[in-house]
Design a protein around this motif. Structure first.
Motif: not given
Length: 265
Positions: A25-26, A31-32, A193-196, A263-264
């Motif tokens: 997710i990070r 990437a985005l 959790r991924a972005l905190s 990422f697919l």
């Protein structure tokens, strides 16, 4: 993946898998952001406009919501006093383009009555409450589910809560991070959790201009001061909305030019 063992507090292979999902997710976030920069979501002029939009966007497109918001704004009704005093039937007519207008008009009236009774009609007092306490209060209101509550908390109140919408769920399911059975609260926890600890980004001067979604123009609410954590959640959700609208479509996804294509699984 199975989140069951995480709730029991035991450290198992599921916890290791969750760490990998957080890293994924990070990577999606970077990437985005590298490709498109900030999307200035949520487009609104005031906290109350965000709240009204959060109610109106249920089960309809944002295009229809914008029509209803313009009508309310033209009538001077995008404030607590406006919704408080307008007759219910007239409010239904004003928001009809957003669909389910009878339900939504009634629920907007209920929200204003709640703020009046509990906080003396003050949104500042309302949003000054601790995040989890305020979230439970919102969820206790008729017509407010987790996505609506979290949209109000993040975009109107600047509380650090991640919004899991249809686009976010679709992306993580297609990328093998979650399944259709993964519950909302599990996904919200995973994103948080991924972005905190991820710091807000600055825009890449060499953005992809050919396939970049056109971001909303900056608005008073998209530019409001917020904590780094809330800003990261804000940016990520805006980027996910753009990805879902342009590339991760429900029936015919356009993966070729999507920044997340690599990422697919």
């Amino acid at each position: 993946m199975n989140f069951g063992n995480l709730r029991s507090g035991s450290f198992t292979l599921d916890a290791v898998a969750t760490t990998a999902d957080e890293q994924q997710i990070r990577a999606h976030y970077h990437a985005l952001y590298n490709a498109w920069g900030p999307q200035h979501w949520w487009p609104a002029r005031s906290r109350f406009e965000v709240i009204v939009g959060s109610y109106l966007t249920q089960n309809t497109s944002w295009k229809n919501v914008e029509i209803a918001l313009r009508r309310l704004r033209a009538g001077g009704l995008l404030n607590l006093a406006g919704i408080r005093t307008i007759p219910l039937r007239q409010l239904e007519v004003m928001i009809r383009p957003a669909g389910y207008f009878r339900q939504k008009a009634n629920r907007l009236k209920l929200f204003v009555a709640f703020v009046d009774q509990r906080y003396g009609g003050s949104l500042s007092r309302f949003f000054a409450q601790p995040t989890q306490e305020l979230r439970q209060q919102l969820l206790s209101l008729k017509g407010v589910g987790p996505e609506t509550a979290d949209s109000i908390l993040l975009y109107a109140g600047q509380h650090p809560v991640f919004v899991v919408d249809t686009y976010a769920r679709r992306i993580v399911e297609r990328h093998g991070i979650a399944t259709a059975k993964t519950k909302y609260e599990e996904l919200r926890g995973l994103f948080e959790r991924a972005l905190s600890d991820t710091q807000p980004r600055t825009a890449n001067p060499e953005l992809d201009t050919e396939f970049r979604p056109v971001p909303h123009a900056p608005s008073p609410m998209s530019l409001v001061q917020r904590s780094p954590r809330a800003q990261t959640y804000n940016d990520m959700h805006g980027l996910i909305v753009a990805t879902g609208k342009l590339y991760c479509l429900k029936s015919t996804p356009r993966c070729e030019h999507c920044p997340l294509q690599r990422f697919l699984p």
